[in-house]
Design an enzyme around this catalytic site. Structure first.
Site, short mmCIF file in Angstrom:
data_model
loop_
_atom_site.label_atom_id
_atom_site.label_comp_id
_atom_site.label_asym_id
_atom_site.label_seq_id
_atom_site.Cartn_x
_atom_site.Cartn_y
_atom_site.Cartn_z
CG ASN A 168 -9.32 0.13 7.21
OD1 ASN A 168 -8.41 -0.68 7.14
ND2 ASN A 168 -10.37 -1.13 7.37
N GLY B 249 -7.58 5.36 5.06
CA GLY B 249 -6.93 6.39 4.56
C GLY B 249 -7.59 7.97 4.25
CE1 TYR C 137 -7.47 4.00 -1.39
CE2 TYR C 137 -6.69 1.95 -2.11
CZ TYR C 137 -6.83 3.12 -1.18
OH TYR C 137 -7.29 2.96 0.44
CD GLU D 78 -2.69 -1.28 2.11
OE1 GLU D 78 -4.12 -0.76 2.08
OE2 GLU D 78 -2.14 -2.29 3.36
CG ASP E 202 -14.60 -0.68 6.20
OD1 ASP E 202 -14.46 0.50 7.08
OD2 ASP E 202 -13.30 -1.38 5.82
CB SER F 157 -6.07 -0.78 -0.34
OG SER F 157 -5.53 0.45 0.65
CD GLU G 164 -10.53 -5.41 6.44
OE1 GLU G 164 -10.95 -6.18 5.80
OE2 GLU G 164 -10.42 -4.16 5.93
NE ARG H 264 -13.17 2.75 6.60
CZ ARG H 264 -12.23 1.85 5.45
NH1 ARG H 264 -11.38 2.68 5.31
NH2 ARG H 264 -11.75 0.86 5.33
#
Length: 337
Positions: free
Chosen positions: A290, A294, A234, A13, A276, A166, A288, A274
């Site tokens: 994070n 991002g 992205y 990443e 999900d 990602s 999951e 974050r």
């Protein structure tokens, strides 16, 4: 106040990290003096004048980092670090441990929260113990029992590295011939992989912010045309629709927020994360967490806070303030009898 943005790193990443760093740099207000530190794909550290476009290239002007004493450059010139390193060697507790040893405040969860959130098997097991429903999975090291997978799951299924984000190395599999290839692809990126049930439901995300008393943002929805792959996440040409905020009734929105905070606390996170989710007709499942989400121009973490009343610049300032408050809290602890 001098703030070091550390980006790049030994991760698949790497490029995403550079995109995030550019956006954070642009959002810093006048009270901060940024210091740019890039880590190449080989793991070498460099003091840079600008953030590169695609990767941090190796050169002869390498910084030295000495655990216990730190880097003279870091220790003398930096007040706080914002690690913007997605994936291994940055989001998994390794960078956080180094920064604790060199005694510098840093943004985001500390060692424990970063490490357990990065490992999808460990995080799911901890969430299950906390009574938080998660997507059903199997974890494998080295060898995958294809028969056991097919006995437990119906196709389609997802195969992914256990310690990456990602959607790197992730495959959606519809039959056995694809399963073998997906397993090989996932093992390119990690020694441990997960096989997960492919949930038919809405994909929701919620941002969390805070230390001891975290708060949750409005929820957002991700509506990919097919699989939400790396390129879909992205690329400027992505067909994925981001609905911010998500169209949810008050009860579901409240449940999502509460579950996000519970998950954040269960994994020992602080600062930011974050979370999900999948929303089906019957239940809400955590997919999951994070811990360095991002910060690109299309990333959900800052966008969700913006619709929740915290703009990008204020969000960065709050994250830095949280890092300093945690550092001061931890420094007040006794280290001798």
């Amino acid at each position: 106040m001098k703030i070091a943005l550390i980006f790049g790193g030994k991760s698949a990443e790497h490029e995403v990290s550079l995109q995030s760093a550019k956006n954070i740099l642009a959002a810093l207000d006048d009270r901060y003096d940024p210091v740019l530190i890039g880590i190449s794909r080989t793991g070498k550290w460099y003091h840079l004048d600008k953030i590169p476009q695609n990767e941090v290239a190796d050169s002869s002007e390498e910084l030295s980092i000495t655990p216990g004493a730190g880097s003279d450059f870091l220790m003398e010139q930096v007040d706080v670090v914002f690690p913007i390193l997605h994936g291994p060697f940055g989001e998994d507790g390794t960078m956080q441990g180094l920064l604790k040893m060199v005694d510098i405040p840093f943004v985001g969860p500390s060692v424990l929260g970063s490490a357990v959130a990065m490992d999808k098997e460990m995080s799911k097991n901890l969430l299950k113990q906390a009574g938080i429903p998660v997507v059903d999975f199997m974890a494998f090291k080295g060898v995958v029992d294809l028969n056991a997978v097919e006995k437990k799951f119906d196709y389609p299924i997802f195969v992914k590295p256990a310690n990456l984000g990602s959607s790197v190395g992730v495959s959606k599999v519809f039959e056995r011939s694809e399963l073998r290839k997906a397993v090989e692809e996932a093992f390119k990126y990690d020694k441990k992989i997960l096989v997960e049930d492919a949930i038919s439901g809405r994909e929701l995300e919620c941002s969390v912010l805070g230390n001891e008393r975290p708060i949750a943002s409005r929820a957002g929805e991700v509506k990919p045309k097919s699989f939400y792959s790396y390129s879909e996440k992205y690329s400027d040409e992505s067909d994925t629709e981001l609905i911010i905020p998500a169209d949810l009734n008050d009860y579901i929105e409240k449940e999502i927020k509460e579950m996000a905070i519970r998950s954040f606390k269960a994994l020992g996170c602080e600062g930011m994360a974050r979370v999900d989710f999948f929303l089906t007709e019957d239940e809400i499942l955590v997919n999951e967490i994070n811990t360095i989400p991002g910060f690109t121009k299309i990333s959900m973490y800052p966008k969700l806070w913006e619709v929740s009343g915290i703009n990008y610049s204020s969000l960065i300032t709050e994250l830095i303030d949280l890092a300093i408050k945690r550092y001061e809290r931890d420094k007040s602890l006794r280290s001798s009898l």
